[in-house]
Write a protein that holds these residues in place. Structure first.
Motif, PDB file in Angstrom:
ATOM      1  N   MET A 104       0.843  -1.180   0.000  1.00  0.00           N
ATOM      2  CA  MET A 104       0.000   0.000   0.000  1.00  0.00           C
ATOM      3  C   MET A 104       0.891   1.247   0.000  1.00  0.00           C
ATOM      4  O   MET A 104       1.869   1.332   0.728  1.00  0.00           O
ATOM      5  CB  MET A 104      -0.899  -0.008   1.239  1.00  0.00           C
ATOM      6  N   SER A 105       0.520   2.204  -0.788  1.00  0.00           N
ATOM      7  CA  SER A 105       1.237   3.462  -0.867  1.00  0.00           C
ATOM      8  C   SER A 105       0.679   4.446   0.172  1.00  0.00           C
ATOM      9  O   SER A 105      -0.533   4.588   0.294  1.00  0.00           O
ATOM     10  CB  SER A 105       1.070   4.034  -2.271  1.00  0.00           C
ATOM     11  N   ILE A 106       1.568   5.084   0.897  1.00  0.00           N
ATOM     12  CA  ILE A 106       1.150   6.047   1.917  1.00  0.00           C
ATOM     13  C   ILE A 106       1.664   7.420   1.523  1.00  0.00           C
ATOM     14  O   ILE A 106       2.856   7.608   1.265  1.00  0.00           O
ATOM     15  CB  ILE A 106       1.665   5.634   3.311  1.00  0.00           C
ATOM     16  N   GLU A 107       0.747   8.372   1.459  1.00  0.00           N
ATOM     17  CA  GLU A 107       1.092   9.752   1.138  1.00  0.00           C
ATOM     18  C   GLU A 107       1.415  10.481   2.439  1.00  0.00           C
ATOM     19  O   GLU A 107       0.698  10.343   3.428  1.00  0.00           O
ATOM     20  CB  GLU A 107      -0.102  10.409   0.443  1.00  0.00           C
ATOM     21  N   PHE A 119       2.358  23.232  18.614  1.00  0.00           N
ATOM     22  CA  PHE A 119       2.724  21.896  18.145  1.00  0.00           C
ATOM     23  C   PHE A 119       3.227  21.979  16.710  1.00  0.00           C
ATOM     24  O   PHE A 119       3.063  22.991  16.024  1.00  0.00           O
ATOM     25  CB  PHE A 119       1.506  20.959  18.181  1.00  0.00           C
ATOM     26  N   LEU A 120       3.791  20.872  16.270  1.00  0.00           N
ATOM     27  CA  LEU A 120       4.080  20.618  14.864  1.00  0.00           C
ATOM     28  C   LEU A 120       3.111  19.529  14.422  1.00  0.00           C
ATOM     29  O   LEU A 120       2.737  18.665  15.229  1.00  0.00           O
ATOM     30  CB  LEU A 120       5.518  20.149  14.676  1.00  0.00           C
ATOM     31  N   ILE A 121       2.712  19.540  13.153  1.00  0.00           N
ATOM     32  CA  ILE A 121       1.733  18.564  12.681  1.00  0.00           C
ATOM     33  C   ILE A 121       2.166  18.018  11.317  1.00  0.00           C
ATOM     34  O   ILE A 121       2.740  18.734  10.499  1.00  0.00           O
ATOM     35  CB  ILE A 121       0.328  19.202  12.618  1.00  0.00           C
ATOM     36  N   LYS A 122       1.912  16.733  11.129  1.00  0.00           N
ATOM     37  CA  LYS A 122       2.235  16.047   9.876  1.00  0.00           C
ATOM     38  C   LYS A 122       1.099  15.075   9.605  1.00  0.00           C
ATOM     39  O   LYS A 122       0.590  14.434  10.527  1.00  0.00           O
ATOM     40  CB  LYS A 122       3.576  15.304  10.039  1.00  0.00           C
ATOM     41  N   ALA A 123       0.683  14.954   8.331  1.00  0.00           N
ATOM     42  CA  ALA A 123      -0.428  14.083   7.966  1.00  0.00           C
ATOM     43  C   ALA A 123       0.072  12.892   7.149  1.00  0.00           C
ATOM     44  O   ALA A 123       1.058  12.990   6.406  1.00  0.00           O
ATOM     45  CB  ALA A 123      -1.472  14.862   7.174  1.00  0.00           C
ATOM     46  N   TYR A 124      -0.659  11.783   7.283  1.00  0.00           N
ATOM     47  CA  TYR A 124      -0.362  10.536   6.580  1.00  0.00           C
ATOM     48  C   TYR A 124      -1.669  10.014   5.994  1.00  0.00           C
ATOM     49  O   TYR A 124      -2.673   9.929   6.701  1.00  0.00           O
ATOM     50  CB  TYR A 124       0.196   9.486   7.553  1.00  0.00           C
ATOM     51  N   LYS A 125      -1.654   9.635   4.717  1.00  0.00           N
ATOM     52  CA  LYS A 125      -2.858   9.116   4.067  1.00  0.00           C
ATOM     53  C   LYS A 125      -2.598   7.707   3.575  1.00  0.00           C
ATOM     54  O   LYS A 125      -1.709   7.475   2.758  1.00  0.00           O
ATOM     55  CB  LYS A 125      -3.265  10.021   2.902  1.00  0.00           C
TER      56      LYS A 125
END
Length: 191
Positions: free
Chosen positions: A1-4, A18-24
């Motif tokens: 599976m590919s994760i963006e 905070f710092l924030i990062k997203a994963y799809k």
């Protein structure tokens, strides 16, 4: 599976900066919410918080989710660490089914009985994205903020050292008492 994966951005909140990062992964998008000093921490505090729209956003008193999230955000802001906002609503049965489970709970079923009656396991969550996020952020050991023994087992199973378990205990109210009792007596939560 590919994760963006997104870039890292600043996120000032009422709980702190905070710092924030997203994963799809597929259709689900998850968040890493980090203290500003996260990269400097060798043994960060970590909470894997499972999404609860009714609790986290609407303030439902049927659960303790918003209280646990607020507790973790305040704690991480002061002590340093990471919250993984794991977007698998209703133990990964989705919002429509979660509301159907609520309706069954209104008729006397507990949270497990409601899920089973709807044709689901008591807990449908898949934590594989959590491993990806922890690997991406370079977490090798942690102090885990949780009451859930399945989260403890999962983190240990992927080779990350848990140096301490921090309880995420919040106030009981008349609406969540049975829910919390079920989590303790039937699911082994450390309450």
């Amino acid at each position: 599976m590919s994760i963006e994966v997104s870039n890292i951005a600043n996120l000032p909140t009422k709980h702190g900066k905070f710092l924030i990062k997203a994963y799809k992964d597929g259709c689900q998008e998850h968040l890493a919410i980090m203290s500003t000093n996260f990269k400097e921490l060798e043994n960060p505090y970590v909470r894997v918080h499972s999404e609860c729209l009714t609790g986290d956003t609407l303030g439902s008193m049927k659960c303790d989710c918003q209280n646990q999230l607020d507790l973790a955000l305040d704690f991480i802001s002061k002590e340093g660490g990471l919250i993984i906002y794991h977007r698998q609503e209703g133990r990964n049965i989705g919002l429509v089914n979660k509301i159907n489970a609520y309706a069954l709970q209104d008729k006397g079923r507990n949270t497990i009985e409601a899920n089973l009656e709807l044709g689901f396991d008591e807990d449908e969550r898949d934590y594989s994205i959590v491993k990806f996020i922890l690997d991406d952020l370079g977490v090798k050991k942690m102090r885990l903020i949780t009451n859930n023994p399945k989260k403890l087992d999962y983190i240990s199973s992927i080779g990350i050292e848990i140096t301490q378990r921090i309880p995420a205990i919040t106030k009981v109210n008349e609406y969540n008492k049975d829910y919390l009792d079920t989590k303790k007596s039937c699911m082994g939560h450390l309450l």
